[in-house]
Design an enzyme around this catalytic site. Structure first.
Site, PDB file in Angstrom:
ATOM      1  N   ALA A 170       0.832  -1.215   0.000  1.00 60.69           N
ATOM      2  CA  ALA A 170       0.000   0.000   0.000  1.00 60.69           C
ATOM      3  C   ALA A 170       0.860   1.256   0.000  1.00 60.69           C
ATOM      4  CB  ALA A 170      -0.932  -0.006   1.207  1.00 60.69           C
ATOM      5  N   ASP A 171       1.956   1.236   0.751  1.00 59.50           N
ATOM      6  CA  ASP A 171       2.857   2.398   0.764  1.00 59.50           C
ATOM      7  C   ASP A 171       3.434   2.650  -0.622  1.00 59.50           C
ATOM      8  OD1 ASP A 171       3.079   3.589   3.436  1.00 59.50           O
ATOM      9  OD2 ASP A 171       3.775   1.623   4.060  1.00 59.50           O
ATOM     10  N   SER A 172       3.840   1.580  -1.305  1.00 60.33           N
ATOM     11  CA  SER A 172       4.455   1.744  -2.619  1.00 60.33           C
ATOM     12  C   SER A 172       3.453   2.286  -3.629  1.00 60.33           C
ATOM     13  CB  SER A 172       5.019   0.407  -3.096  1.00 60.33           C
ATOM     14  OG  SER A 172       6.015  -0.060  -2.206  1.00 60.33           O
ATOM     15  N   ALA A 175       2.902   5.869  -2.912  1.00 54.72           N
ATOM     16  CA  ALA A 175       4.044   6.683  -3.342  1.00 54.72           C
ATOM     17  C   ALA A 175       3.927   7.033  -4.819  1.00 54.72           C
ATOM     18  CB  ALA A 175       5.350   5.935  -3.068  1.00 54.72           C
TER      19      ALA A 175
END
Length: 398
Positions: A170-172, A175
């Site tokens: 999810a972070d990637s 980003a």
């Protein structure tokens, strides 16, 4: 032949964020030439410096996440830190931050103050749940987005628990979405002459990549169940073990490919079944199709199966771990994993920039720098003299 000018040269980004969506968004901008200044607390470095394995006491994750960034220290909660950040903001195009909503405001560094210092600034605010709403002030991490978006609910075997990814998915995704949002805001600035705030909630890009799930539920009341490696939209679609113990992934999203696979594995009569004509009805007979494909693959080695599928123009791929990725000839041709010199550790191999541009390519100019390595140089460029820098250190702002 002259080196092409990177497409984002001249763009200055202040990276105030930590763990992981905000910093990775700044890395993506830095990879294509932006001057990214990573701002860390003097006594509490970005936690990613200590995440995961290290070599000789040097965190390896940081070497990727911190690449193409100049590293300075600044305590934004001090008067000197606040004043210095506003001076830096006056020279910048973008600020990326991921503090809980209200934190920058508490320090006197909210949007009113930042935009007063530079009305062309784009402020990208990356948080778990966004800047408003009932969950806005909750601590938010990618894991929560993977759970709340519906991703975990559809991942895993039908009789098993919901499954979370073993990396920052999810972070990637957030980003990449943030980098896209920043560039969109910068393009709008070319028309309006003004910057604006990007409000990025990590729960939203994760939901976006799941496709039509909300629409299916809205129109049909349909809730997708966990199906393991199978798909409700086509079959055969699974991973299959070879005679020599390897795993292969097969996809038959196209009808013609499904027919070629059945001919290859010696079951052409299945093509004449009425249910074989559509992916969704093929999926209802996945047991039959998996038995046919899996049984054939189990009698062949990985190389034999791969060669036969490729000759038949059927879609197949080996299931890789990182060792395979590092030696795969297609990845090598693309230079997907490239070698970069590092002054602390020597040559390092890491993922290259995200995409190739024919005229103005990106590049990895340097790996993640030591904590605060560029503080004096950046502040001197800003116009601070040695006495002012020393005073900030005495105050604890650096």
């Amino acid at each position: 032949m002259s080196t092409p000018t990177p497409p984002l040269r001249g763009l200055r980004v202040l990276d105030l964020a930590t763990l992981f969506a905000g910093p990775l968004a700044a890395t993506l901008l830095g990879d294509f030439g932006a001057d990214v200044i990573k701002i860390e607390h003097p006594r509490k470095p970005d936690p990613s410096r200590g995440h995961g394995p290290a070599r000789n006491g040097v965190g390896l994750w940081w070497k990727v996440l911190g690449r193409n960034k100049r590293a300075i220290t600044l305590d934004l909660s001090t008067p000197g830190g606040r004043a210095t950040l506003l001076r830096l903001a006056a020279t910048a195009d973008v600020v990326v931050e991921n503090f809980r909503p209200g934190t920058l405001e508490r320090w006197g560094l909210g949007w009113p103050e930042l935009s007063a210092a530079n009305d062309r600034l784009v402020l990208a605010r990356v948080t778990g749940f966004g800047q408003f709403g009932p969950y806005a002030r909750r601590p938010g991490f990618g894991t929560l987005a993977e759970a709340m978006s519906g991703f975990a609910a559809i991942t895993g075997e039908p009789d098993g628990p919901p499954t979370l990814p073993p990396f920052g998915l999810a972070d990637s995704i957030a980003a990449m979405a943030t980098a896209y949002a920043v560039m969109t805001a910068l393009h709008a600035r070319g028309t309006t002459g003004r910057g604006q705030v990007v409000d990025m909630a990590i729960i939203e890009p994760m939901l976006a990549v799941l496709g039509p799930h909300p629409l299916w539920y809205d129109q049909l009341g349909y809730v997708q169940p966990r199906t393991g490696n199978r798909s409700r939209n086509n079959a055969p679609r699974n991973t299959y073990r070879t005679a020599d113990g390897a795993w292969l992934a097969v996809s038959t999203s196209a009808q013609s490919v499904a027919e070629r696979v059945m001919c290859l594995v010696g079951r052409p009569e299945l093509i004449t079944e009425p249910w074989f004509a559509e992916g969704s009805t093929r999926a209802q007979h996945a047991d039959v199709l998996d038995e046919a494909v899996g049984g054939w693959i189990a009698r062949h080695t990985r190389d034999e199966a791969m060669a036969a599928f490729e000759k038949a123009e059927a879609a197949i791929a080996p299931v890789y771990d990182v060792r395979d990725v590092m030696t795969d000839p297609q990845y090598q041709a693309l230079d997907t994993v490239t070698e970069v010199p590092d002054p602390e550790l020597g040559p390092l191999r890491m993922q290259n920039v995200l995409f190739r541009l024919s005229e103005t390519p990106g590049s990895i100019r340097w790996t993640g720098r030591p904590h605060g390595a560029d503080t004096d140089a950046v502040l001197t460029e800003l116009g601070l003299d040695p006495a002012e820098i020393a005073a900030l250190r005495t105050e604890g702002a650096l």
